[in-house]
Design a protein around this motif. Sequence first.
Motif, PDB file in Angstrom:
ATOM      1  N   ASP A 145       0.770  -1.000  -0.302  1.00 14.94           N
ATOM      2  CA  ASP A 145       0.391   0.176   0.047  1.00 14.94           C
ATOM      3  C   ASP A 145       0.822   0.923   0.327  1.00 14.94           C
ATOM      4  O   ASP A 145       1.512   1.615   1.023  1.00 14.94           O
ATOM      5  CB  ASP A 145      -1.268  -0.006   1.310  1.00 14.94           C
ATOM      6  N   ALA A 146       1.213   1.768  -0.699  1.00 20.83           N
ATOM      7  CA  ALA A 146       1.861   2.909  -1.685  1.00 20.83           C
ATOM      8  C   ALA A 146       1.445   3.824  -1.774  1.00 20.83           C
ATOM      9  O   ALA A 146       1.713   4.882  -2.228  1.00 20.83           O
ATOM     10  CB  ALA A 146       2.374   2.608  -2.638  1.00 20.83           C
ATOM     11  N   ALA A 147      -0.013   4.239  -1.279  1.00 18.12           N
ATOM     12  CA  ALA A 147      -0.859   5.303  -1.410  1.00 18.12           C
ATOM     13  C   ALA A 147      -0.129   6.750  -0.513  1.00 18.12           C
ATOM     14  O   ALA A 147      -0.661   7.636  -0.412  1.00 18.12           O
ATOM     15  CB  ALA A 147      -2.081   5.199  -0.673  1.00 18.12           C
ATOM     16  N   GLN A 148       0.576   6.240   0.241  1.00 11.17           N
ATOM     17  CA  GLN A 148       1.586   7.477   0.985  1.00 11.17           C
ATOM     18  C   GLN A 148       2.890   7.820   0.410  1.00 11.17           C
ATOM     19  O   GLN A 148       3.568   8.893   0.831  1.00 11.17           O
ATOM     20  CB  GLN A 148       1.477   7.820   2.231  1.00 11.17           C
ATOM     21  N   ALA A 149       3.441   7.230  -0.448  1.00  7.79           N
ATOM     22  CA  ALA A 149       4.855   6.284  -0.820  1.00  7.79           C
ATOM     23  C   ALA A 149       5.316   6.954  -2.387  1.00  7.79           C
ATOM     24  O   ALA A 149       6.223   6.507  -2.836  1.00  7.79           O
ATOM     25  CB  ALA A 149       5.010   5.419  -0.089  1.00  7.79           C
ATOM     26  N   HIS A 150       4.633   8.024  -2.857  1.00  3.37           N
ATOM     27  CA  HIS A 150       5.269   8.001  -4.070  1.00  3.37           C
ATOM     28  C   HIS A 150       6.424   8.539  -3.869  1.00  3.37           C
ATOM     29  O   HIS A 150       7.013   9.663  -3.545  1.00  3.37           O
ATOM     30  CB  HIS A 150       4.180   9.579  -5.286  1.00  3.37           C
TER      31      HIS A 150
ATOM     32  N   GLY B 207       6.463   0.734  -4.032  1.00  2.00           N
ATOM     33  CA  GLY B 207       5.026  -0.235  -5.198  1.00  2.00           C
ATOM     34  C   GLY B 207       6.387  -1.124  -5.927  1.00  2.00           C
ATOM     35  O   GLY B 207       4.866  -1.674  -6.994  1.00  2.00           O
ATOM     36  N   THR B 208       7.100  -1.067  -6.460  1.00  3.01           N
ATOM     37  CA  THR B 208       7.425  -1.713  -7.884  1.00  3.01           C
ATOM     38  C   THR B 208       8.388  -3.473  -6.754  1.00  3.01           C
ATOM     39  O   THR B 208       8.758  -4.136  -7.905  1.00  3.01           O
ATOM     40  CB  THR B 208       8.897  -1.252  -8.541  1.00  3.01           C
ATOM     41  N   LEU B 209       8.122  -3.186  -5.259  1.00  5.04           N
ATOM     42  CA  LEU B 209       8.861  -4.435  -5.037  1.00  5.04           C
ATOM     43  C   LEU B 209       7.855  -5.604  -4.874  1.00  5.04           C
ATOM     44  O   LEU B 209       8.961  -6.701  -4.674  1.00  5.04           O
ATOM     45  CB  LEU B 209       9.708  -4.044  -3.404  1.00  5.04           C
ATOM     46  N   GLY B 210       6.976  -5.406  -4.862  1.00  2.00           N
ATOM     47  CA  GLY B 210       6.388  -6.557  -4.633  1.00  2.00           C
ATOM     48  C   GLY B 210       5.706  -7.182  -5.512  1.00  2.00           C
ATOM     49  O   GLY B 210       6.008  -7.188  -6.614  1.00  2.00           O
ATOM     50  N   HIS B 211       4.376  -8.251  -5.253  1.00  2.00           N
ATOM     51  CA  HIS B 211       4.094  -8.638  -6.746  1.00  2.00           C
ATOM     52  C   HIS B 211       2.998  -7.849  -6.920  1.00  2.00           C
ATOM     53  O   HIS B 211       2.241  -7.395  -8.215  1.00  2.00           O
ATOM     54  CB  HIS B 211       2.391  -9.804  -5.888  1.00  2.00           C
ATOM     55  N   ALA B 212       2.509  -6.602  -5.691  1.00  2.00           N
ATOM     56  CA  ALA B 212       1.868  -5.190  -6.581  1.00  2.00           C
ATOM     57  C   ALA B 212       1.820  -3.871  -5.678  1.00  2.00           C
ATOM     58  O   ALA B 212       2.139  -4.301  -4.746  1.00  2.00           O
ATOM     59  CB  ALA B 212       0.007  -5.819  -6.407  1.00  2.00           C
ATOM     60  N   GLY B 213       1.798  -3.323  -5.809  1.00  2.00           N
ATOM     61  CA  GLY B 213       2.090  -1.914  -5.294  1.00  2.00           C
ATOM     62  C   GLY B 213       0.486  -1.015  -6.023  1.00  2.00           C
ATOM     63  O   GLY B 213       0.246  -1.173  -7.298  1.00  2.00           O
ATOM     64  N   THR B 214       0.095  -0.286  -4.781  1.00  2.00           N
ATOM     65  CA  THR B 214      -1.068   0.641  -5.133  1.00  2.00           C
ATOM     66  C   THR B 214      -0.817   1.769  -4.789  1.00  2.00           C
ATOM     67  O   THR B 214      -0.437   2.157  -3.926  1.00  2.00           O
ATOM     68  CB  THR B 214      -2.274   0.030  -4.655  1.00  2.00           C
ATOM     69  N   PHE B 215      -1.336   3.135  -5.562  1.00  2.00           N
ATOM     70  CA  PHE B 215      -1.088   4.327  -5.824  1.00  2.00           C
ATOM     71  C   PHE B 215      -1.727   5.352  -5.751  1.00  2.00           C
ATOM     72  O   PHE B 215      -2.916   4.576  -5.842  1.00  2.00           O
ATOM     73  CB  PHE B 215      -0.712   4.569  -6.399  1.00  2.00           C
ATOM     74  N   SER B 216      -2.495   6.019  -4.556  1.00  2.00           N
ATOM     75  CA  SER B 216      -3.836   7.378  -4.548  1.00  2.00           C
ATOM     76  C   SER B 216      -2.951   8.399  -4.921  1.00  2.00           C
ATOM     77  O   SER B 216      -2.273   8.592  -5.044  1.00  2.00           O
ATOM     78  CB  SER B 216      -3.755   7.370  -3.134  1.00  2.00           C
ATOM     79  N   PHE B 217      -3.765   9.104  -5.480  1.00  2.00           N
ATOM     80  CA  PHE B 217      -3.977  10.400  -6.034  1.00  2.00           C
ATOM     81  C   PHE B 217      -5.168  11.332  -5.472  1.00  2.00           C
ATOM     82  O   PHE B 217      -5.201  12.917  -5.853  1.00  2.00           O
ATOM     83  CB  PHE B 217      -3.323  10.462  -7.938  1.00  2.00           C
ATOM     84  N   TYR B 218      -5.020  11.158  -4.261  1.00  2.00           N
ATOM     85  CA  TYR B 218      -6.111  12.297  -3.549  1.00  2.00           C
ATOM     86  C   TYR B 218      -5.597  13.168  -3.253  1.00  2.00           C
ATOM     87  O   TYR B 218      -4.523  13.158  -3.314  1.00  2.00           O
ATOM     88  CB  TYR B 218      -6.826  11.022  -1.961  1.00  2.00           C
ATOM     89  N   PRO B 219      -6.306  14.596  -3.402  1.00  2.00           N
ATOM     90  CA  PRO B 219      -5.688  15.929  -3.712  1.00  2.00           C
ATOM     91  C   PRO B 219      -4.659  16.275  -2.852  1.00  2.00           C
ATOM     92  O   PRO B 219      -3.775  16.483  -2.857  1.00  2.00           O
ATOM     93  CB  PRO B 219      -7.038  16.718  -3.399  1.00  2.00           C
ATOM     94  N   GLY B 220      -4.352  15.522  -1.419  1.00  2.00           N
ATOM     95  CA  GLY B 220      -3.957  15.645  -0.709  1.00  2.00           C
ATOM     96  C   GLY B 220      -2.163  14.989  -0.666  1.00  2.00           C
ATOM     97  O   GLY B 220      -1.038  15.463   0.491  1.00  2.00           O
ATOM     98  N   LYS B 221      -1.888  13.772  -1.160  1.00  2.00           N
ATOM     99  CA  LYS B 221      -1.296  13.096  -1.624  1.00  2.00           C
ATOM    100  C   LYS B 221      -0.145  13.871  -1.742  1.00  2.00           C
ATOM    101  O   LYS B 221      -0.344  14.903  -2.400  1.00  2.00           O
ATOM    102  CB  LYS B 221      -1.886  11.476  -2.428  1.00  2.00           C
ATOM    103  N   ASN B 222       1.071  13.609  -2.022  1.00  2.00           N
ATOM    104  CA  ASN B 222       2.656  13.898  -2.381  1.00  2.00           C
ATOM    105  C   ASN B 222       1.742  14.539  -3.861  1.00  2.00           C
ATOM    106  O   ASN B 222       2.271  14.593  -4.404  1.00  2.00           O
ATOM    107  CB  ASN B 222       3.445  13.378  -1.930  1.00  2.00           C
ATOM    108  N   LEU B 223       1.279  13.598  -4.662  1.00  2.00           N
ATOM    109  CA  LEU B 223       1.096  13.485  -6.594  1.00  2.00           C
ATOM    110  C   LEU B 223      -0.607  13.772  -5.919  1.00  2.00           C
ATOM    111  O   LEU B 223      -1.138  12.268  -5.462  1.00  2.00           O
ATOM    112  CB  LEU B 223       2.077  12.783  -7.018  1.00  2.00           C
TER     113      LEU B 223
END
Length: 365
Positions: A157-162, A172-188
């Motif tokens: 869960d890389a939602a906070q870790a761009h 996000g590229t180390l596991g079998h899957a990585g997921t990201f959030s682009f909710y307005p307050g996230k790093n992107l």
Amino acid sequence: MTVEFVNLKRQFAAIEPDVRAAIDEVLASQAFIQGPLAASFAEAFGALLGASQAIGCSNGTSALSVALEALGVGAGDEVITVANTFIATAEAICHVGASPVFVDIDPATHTLDPALVERAITPQTRAIIPVHLYGAPADMASLLAIADRHGLVVIEDAAQAHLAEYRGQKAGTLGHAGTFSFYPGKNLGAFGDAGAMIFRDPLVADKARRLIDHGRLSKYEHSIIGYNHRMDGLQAAILKAKLPYLPQWTAHRRAAAARYHQSLAQAGFRMPQTVEGGLSAYHLLVVEVSNREETLEALRQAGIGCGVHYPVPLHRQPAFADLPTVSLPVTERLSSRVMSLPLCGSITDEEIETVCTAFKSVARP
Ligand SMILES: *Cc1c(COP(=O)(O)O)cnc(C)c1O
């Protein structure tokens, strides 16, 4: 001087022409759902992370549930994760019919404690979801080794870790899957909801791609029952315009965090440490205090934005009352002590000084 927790207006002012041009392009094309811009953003985001491909989707929560489903996690399965996270991490596990199993965290890094993971594995365990909390990577080497030994999949869960890193590889590229959030307050952040997924196996990625778009192979050919979890064309265009700034915003966050750490560590305050080999993206600047209510109140009175991430750990949430009782002493202790201070890609040194002075005048370690 007031200091905003996250100064999105200042960020917008710095990039307004780029973003407006991107929006105009979408308006001219009238391609509001997926379309070439969504593909082009996903490609650029994947390239920035050094991944072979990324898949844009509707938000960070759907990214997690689609990743779980694409990896074959479902009804009756158990998924090990942490309780000191945003509720979406555990919600997504429930959305695919699986059960979250909350495991305690390392008191130094605040991330999933690998030593405790192995003990929580049962014949039903299928996956581990470490959260790269506050932007700092979890202990991926240990977690991947445990997963390998037990035939489990790891979804980061890389939602906070761009742009966070672990041993030189992007979170996000180390596991079998990585997921990201682009909710307005996230790093992107988008100007609404958006998310992304990355997969190790191209066949799993292909399934995820179909799942987010009604199981489509072509317009009227549906191979599996999917969802409408596509990325919005406007969000894709906005994210594509903002993406080139992400490395400099991340560098700014790291420098700001270093400044905070120097000032607060000198005064005896504890802050989460980054795991060995890790490089945090500093989504949040978190510090432990023993008088949190008093400190939050004083900072708010002084016009300084602050928050608590997270005040009620998930195993204490009414939503998860039906799960078996677990004992998570480190999670509970830290959830009563942590608070977050202003941090973003455009915070100034003067603002950090103001925050540190106000904080140190009231907070106790
Ligand atoms: C923000 C966040 C999510 C959910 O992302 P949304 O885009 O808001 O759905 C999931 N996990 C963590 C750790 C988050 O911070």
